[in-house]
Design a protein around this motif. Structure first.
Motif, PDB file in Angstrom:
ATOM      1  N   LEU A 199     -39.426  12.619 -22.104  1.00 28.36           N
ATOM      2  CA  LEU A 199     -38.277  11.711 -22.151  1.00 28.36           C
ATOM      3  C   LEU A 199     -38.666  10.321 -21.661  1.00 28.36           C
ATOM      4  CD1 LEU A 199     -35.483  14.100 -20.792  1.00 28.36           C
ATOM      5  CD2 LEU A 199     -35.950  13.480 -23.166  1.00 28.36           C
ATOM      6  N   TYR A 200     -39.398  10.254 -20.578  1.00 25.63           N
ATOM      7  CA  TYR A 200     -39.834   8.948 -20.062  1.00 25.63           C
ATOM      8  C   TYR A 200     -40.883   8.320 -20.980  1.00 25.63           C
ATOM      9  CZ  TYR A 200     -37.400   8.987 -15.565  1.00 25.63           C
ATOM     10  OH  TYR A 200     -36.439   8.945 -14.581  1.00 25.63           O
ATOM     11  N   GLY A 201     -41.703   9.159 -21.615  1.00 23.16           N
ATOM     12  CA  GLY A 201     -42.693   8.625 -22.543  1.00 23.16           C
ATOM     13  C   GLY A 201     -42.078   7.964 -23.752  1.00 23.16           C
ATOM     14  N   ALA A 202     -40.871   8.413 -24.139  1.00 21.46           N
ATOM     15  CA  ALA A 202     -40.166   7.771 -25.252  1.00 21.46           C
ATOM     16  C   ALA A 202     -39.877   6.309 -24.950  1.00 21.46           C
ATOM     17  CB  ALA A 202     -38.864   8.525 -25.535  1.00 21.46           C
ATOM     18  N   ARG A 203     -39.607   5.996 -23.696  1.00 21.54           N
ATOM     19  CA  ARG A 203     -39.328   4.608 -23.326  1.00 21.54           C
ATOM     20  C   ARG A 203     -40.553   3.722 -23.564  1.00 21.54           C
ATOM     21  NH1 ARG A 203     -36.439   4.317 -17.603  1.00 21.54           N
ATOM     22  NH2 ARG A 203     -34.522   3.658 -18.606  1.00 21.54           N
TER      23      ARG A 203
END
Length: 292
Positions: A85-89
């Motif tokens: 999820l944080y990597g999507a940012r």
């Protein structure tokens, strides 16, 4: 009626069938809806993520998907779902900012080359041909290696690889539009070349540039993941999709989830962008619209 009014009215007429074609295109809804969900997930990652993406739990290292860790954990015991999820940012931010930078620089160069012509056009398009002669990934790799690994340098490296396509796309319609009557009317009114480019020419070529932007954002995300995989992306422990694949590659036979889930995330995002870009292209193309 002034030339600006003529331009605005022509754009209003032009936009109506485009919006109608997009509303009728189910693939546009699919691609746009999927991308919208991915963006929402990236924005609200701190609220959605069940764990801290940097929190290590050695006792739970390389745990398979379970009720506690839905997508498993990596070799440091970090939750894969939270890091995803944080990597999507990171991936979406780099993709969007690099394409936006390339769009502004490349389109400006293409418009100036098409409008001015002559020696300036030959020089600009010669440089564009040089950039196009390099494979995108190879050029990005060389620039990233020279600049160093950081968020900002990665944006610059990917943006440079994508300037050439925007310059080519902007140049051709600029040459056609600058011969139209409302541009001649602007010149007769004493408008500066920059005002003519910004007010009269840019609105008429913007749709083509946006379509290219949506397609090349998918390429930017792939390039970022590829550079991260070979160690030239945003450095650990920051979570990125390409970095997650690189970290999980050594354990791919025993911990398949470390590679599969970030790969699926990249696949879905790139596919959504390509679907949306194709839908925009079909909606803007009058020949395609007439056949629908």
């Amino acid at each position: 009626m002034t030339s600006a009014a003529i331009s605005n009215s022509s754009e209003t007429v032009k936009s109506s069938p485009v919006l109608t074609a997009l509303r009728r295109n189910r693939m546009a809804w699919l691609g746009g809806g999927t991308l919208f969900i991915i963006v929402l997930v990236a924005i609200f990652a701190p609220l959605i993520a069940p764990h801290d993406p940097l929190e290590q739990n050695i006792l739970a290292r390389l745990s398979p998907p379970s009720a506690d860790f839905w997508l498993g954990t990596d070799s440091y015991g970090r939750d894969v779902l939270s890091r995803l999820l944080y990597g999507a940012r990171i991936s979406l931010s780099i993709g969007f900012l690099s394409v936006l930078t390339a769009m502004v620089v490349g389109s400006s160069l293409g418009m100036l080359a098409g409008y001015i012509g002559g020696v300036f056009e030959q020089i600009v398009m010669g440089l564009v041909d040089v950039l196009l002669s390099f494979p995108t990934l190879l050029l990005g790799l060389m620039i990233a290696a020279m600049l160093g690994s950081s968020f900002e340098n990665l944006i610059i490296a990917i943006a440079i690889t994508e300037i050439a396509p925007f310059a080519r796309v902007a140049r051709a319609p600029t040459i056609a539009v600058k011969r139209r009557d409302f541009v001649d009317a602007g010149r007769s009114l004493g408008l500066s070349p920059l005002r003519i480019l910004g007010v009269h020419i840019l609105p008429n070529i913007l749709s083509d540039v946006v379509v290219v932007g949506s397609l090349w954002m998918a390429s930017a995300i792939r390039t970022e993941a590829s550079l991260a995989f070979i160690g030239l992306g945003v450095q650990p422990p920051t979570a990125t999709w390409g970095g997650m694949i690189r970290e999980g590659f050594d354990n791919i036979l025993t911990a398949w989830w470390l590679v599969v889930f970030p790969s699926v995330a990249i696949l879905i995002t790139v596919l959504a962008l390509n679907i949306l870009g194709d839908a925009l292209r079909d909606a803007i193309d009058p020949k395609t619209r007439s056949g629908q």
